[in-house]
Design a protein around this motif. Structure first.
Motif, PDB file in Angstrom:
ATOM      1  N   LYS A 135     -23.106  57.449  34.996  1.00 48.77           N
ATOM      2  CA  LYS A 135     -22.090  56.596  34.383  1.00 48.77           C
ATOM      3  C   LYS A 135     -20.735  57.202  34.735  1.00 48.77           C
ATOM      4  CE  LYS A 135     -24.889  54.957  30.523  1.00 48.77           C
ATOM      5  NZ  LYS A 135     -26.165  55.533  31.000  1.00 48.77           N
ATOM      6  N   ILE A 136     -19.741  56.337  34.865  1.00 58.08           N
ATOM      7  CA  ILE A 136     -18.403  56.825  35.190  1.00 58.08           C
ATOM      8  C   ILE A 136     -17.732  57.318  33.920  1.00 58.08           C
ATOM      9  CG2 ILE A 136     -16.103  56.123  35.952  1.00 58.08           C
ATOM     10  CD1 ILE A 136     -17.531  54.194  37.907  1.00 58.08           C
ATOM     11  N   ASN A 137     -17.321  58.578  33.928  1.00 56.10           N
ATOM     12  CA  ASN A 137     -16.569  59.130  32.800  1.00 56.10           C
ATOM     13  C   ASN A 137     -15.082  59.014  33.142  1.00 56.10           C
ATOM     14  OD1 ASN A 137     -15.312  60.535  30.793  1.00 56.10           O
ATOM     15  ND2 ASN A 137     -16.554  62.388  30.983  1.00 56.10           N
ATOM     16  N   ARG A 138     -14.487  57.919  32.677  1.00 55.20           N
ATOM     17  CA  ARG A 138     -13.108  57.608  33.065  1.00 55.20           C
ATOM     18  C   ARG A 138     -12.138  58.692  32.614  1.00 55.20           C
ATOM     19  NH1 ARG A 138      -9.014  56.728  34.916  1.00 55.20           N
ATOM     20  NH2 ARG A 138      -7.912  54.813  35.406  1.00 55.20           N
ATOM     21  N   ARG A 139     -12.500  59.459  31.583  1.00 56.53           N
ATOM     22  CA  ARG A 139     -11.606  60.521  31.095  1.00 56.53           C
ATOM     23  C   ARG A 139     -11.391  61.613  32.134  1.00 56.53           C
ATOM     24  NH1 ARG A 139     -14.925  59.808  26.822  1.00 56.53           N
ATOM     25  NH2 ARG A 139     -16.016  61.784  27.164  1.00 56.53           N
ATOM     26  N   ASN A 140     -12.323  61.729  33.081  1.00 57.54           N
ATOM     27  CA  ASN A 140     -12.177  62.755  34.124  1.00 57.54           C
ATOM     28  C   ASN A 140     -11.067  62.419  35.114  1.00 57.54           C
ATOM     29  OD1 ASN A 140     -14.243  64.358  33.195  1.00 57.54           O
ATOM     30  ND2 ASN A 140     -15.793  63.492  34.570  1.00 57.54           N
ATOM     31  N   TYR A 141     -10.629  61.171  35.107  1.00 65.77           N
ATOM     32  CA  TYR A 141      -9.739  60.705  36.178  1.00 65.77           C
ATOM     33  C   TYR A 141      -8.405  60.282  35.575  1.00 65.77           C
ATOM     34  CZ  TYR A 141     -14.480  60.458  37.957  1.00 65.77           C
ATOM     35  OH  TYR A 141     -15.778  60.753  38.268  1.00 65.77           O
ATOM     36  N   GLN A 142      -7.468  61.202  35.587  1.00 67.24           N
ATOM     37  CA  GLN A 142      -6.118  60.964  35.064  1.00 67.24           C
ATOM     38  C   GLN A 142      -5.146  61.243  36.206  1.00 67.24           C
ATOM     39  OE1 GLN A 142      -6.045  59.843  31.932  1.00 67.24           O
ATOM     40  NE2 GLN A 142      -8.204  60.289  31.532  1.00 67.24           N
ATOM     41  N   GLY A 143      -3.880  61.095  35.920  1.00 63.46           N
ATOM     42  CA  GLY A 143      -2.894  61.494  36.913  1.00 63.46           C
ATOM     43  C   GLY A 143      -2.459  60.343  37.798  1.00 63.46           C
ATOM     44  N   ASP A 144      -1.560  60.641  38.715  1.00 62.58           N
ATOM     45  CA  ASP A 144      -0.834  59.647  39.489  1.00 62.58           C
ATOM     46  C   ASP A 144      -0.869  60.033  40.962  1.00 62.58           C
ATOM     47  OD1 ASP A 144       1.035  57.952  40.666  1.00 62.58           O
ATOM     48  OD2 ASP A 144       2.552  58.238  39.110  1.00 62.58           O
ATOM     49  N   PHE A 145      -1.465  59.177  41.779  1.00 59.22           N
ATOM     50  CA  PHE A 145      -1.518  59.442  43.225  1.00 59.22           C
ATOM     51  C   PHE A 145      -0.190  59.152  43.931  1.00 59.22           C
ATOM     52  CE2 PHE A 145      -6.234  59.026  42.852  1.00 59.22           C
ATOM     53  CZ  PHE A 145      -6.575  60.192  43.522  1.00 59.22           C
ATOM     54  N   GLN A 146       0.754  58.532  43.236  1.00 61.08           N
ATOM     55  CA  GLN A 146       2.072  58.237  43.817  1.00 61.08           C
ATOM     56  C   GLN A 146       1.939  57.545  45.181  1.00 61.08           C
ATOM     57  OE1 GLN A 146       4.927  61.608  43.331  1.00 61.08           O
ATOM     58  NE2 GLN A 146       3.235  62.563  42.222  1.00 61.08           N
ATOM     59  N   GLN A 147       1.038  56.573  45.212  1.00 65.67           N
ATOM     60  CA  GLN A 147       0.838  55.739  46.404  1.00 65.67           C
ATOM     61  C   GLN A 147       0.234  56.496  47.594  1.00 65.67           C
ATOM     62  OE1 GLN A 147       1.443  52.041  46.863  1.00 65.67           O
ATOM     63  NE2 GLN A 147       0.783  52.565  44.789  1.00 65.67           N
ATOM     64  N   THR A 148      -0.500  57.552  47.327  1.00 64.38           N
ATOM     65  CA  THR A 148      -1.291  58.195  48.386  1.00 64.38           C
ATOM     66  C   THR A 148      -2.183  57.153  49.051  1.00 64.38           C
ATOM     67  OG1 THR A 148      -1.377  60.322  47.212  1.00 64.38           O
ATOM     68  CG2 THR A 148      -3.096  59.912  48.860  1.00 64.38           C
TER      69      THR A 148
END
Length: 204
Positions: A135-148
């Motif tokens: 299952k995808i644990n969305r809490r693991n994925y935060q932050g900003d790629f700034q258009q990478t």
């Protein structure tokens, strides 16, 4: 079992390069195989770093198995990618000049690493992969790629990587402000095609 940090290098010496490409091989592959691919990429001026998985596999089970079944290998593998990034940043290469290329299991590991450590990178290419876990644990994925820019290429169907997980990965990366390009190749098979190389070269 965990991985020991073994890094193969090609291209420019780190201290002479302004950009670095981290290449992550697939299950059963090795660092030398994936470094061979770099000859098809526009990375002549890059330092190229390819970590080597212990026993040629980053984690033992499917990437969509319950996470605990892939531990401690998975955490160790993510740490190996992190150490590869640190090797580049320690040499004075900024994250926005660090690029990633992963295939198959290496694509899953690349996507998982950057999604857990989102910031502005140079770009990433993931061929046949998605973020990791039953299952995808969305809490693991935060932050900003700034258009990478991130390119994902996949085959549909793919025996290892269900298309639904690829779409879910694309959605999360877009929510995190990445500039995602997804290309789905019908019945292409578990391999890298020429068009994917061309897409990669738009990023590098």
């Amino acid at each position: 079992m965990t991985h020991h940090f073994a890094l193969n290098t090609a291209g420019k010496a780190l201290n002479n390069a302004e950009k670095a490409l981290i290449m992550v091989h697939g299950r059963g592959g090795n660092a030398e195989d994936i470094l061979g691919l770099a000859t098809h990429l526009n990375v002549g001026s890059y330092a190229i770093l390819a970590p080597q998985a212990t026993n040629h596999t980053w984690y033992p089970h499917s990437f969509i198995a319950p996470i605990e079944q892939n531990e401690p290998w998975l955490t160790s593998a993510i740490d190996i990618v992190d150490q590869s990034v640190k090797t580049a940043t320690d040499a004075g290469i900024t994250p926005k000049n660090i690029y990633f290329f992963g295939f198959s299991q290496g694509a899953c590991l690349t996507l998982e690493y950057i999604a857990r450590n989102a910031q502005q990178y140079g770009g990433a290419v993931a061929i046949i992969g998605g973020i990791i876990g039953e299952k995808i644990n969305r809490r693991n994925y935060q932050g900003d790629f700034q258009q990478t820019p991130i390119f994902i290429g996949t085959s549909n169907p793919d025996f290892h990587v269900p298309i639904e997980r690829v779409y879910a990965t694309e959605k999360i990366l877009n929510e995190m402000n990445a500039d995602v390009t997804l290309k789905v190749y019908e019945n292409f098979g578990h391999a890298i095609n020429q068009e994917e190389i061309e897409w990669a070269n738009k990023i590098f």
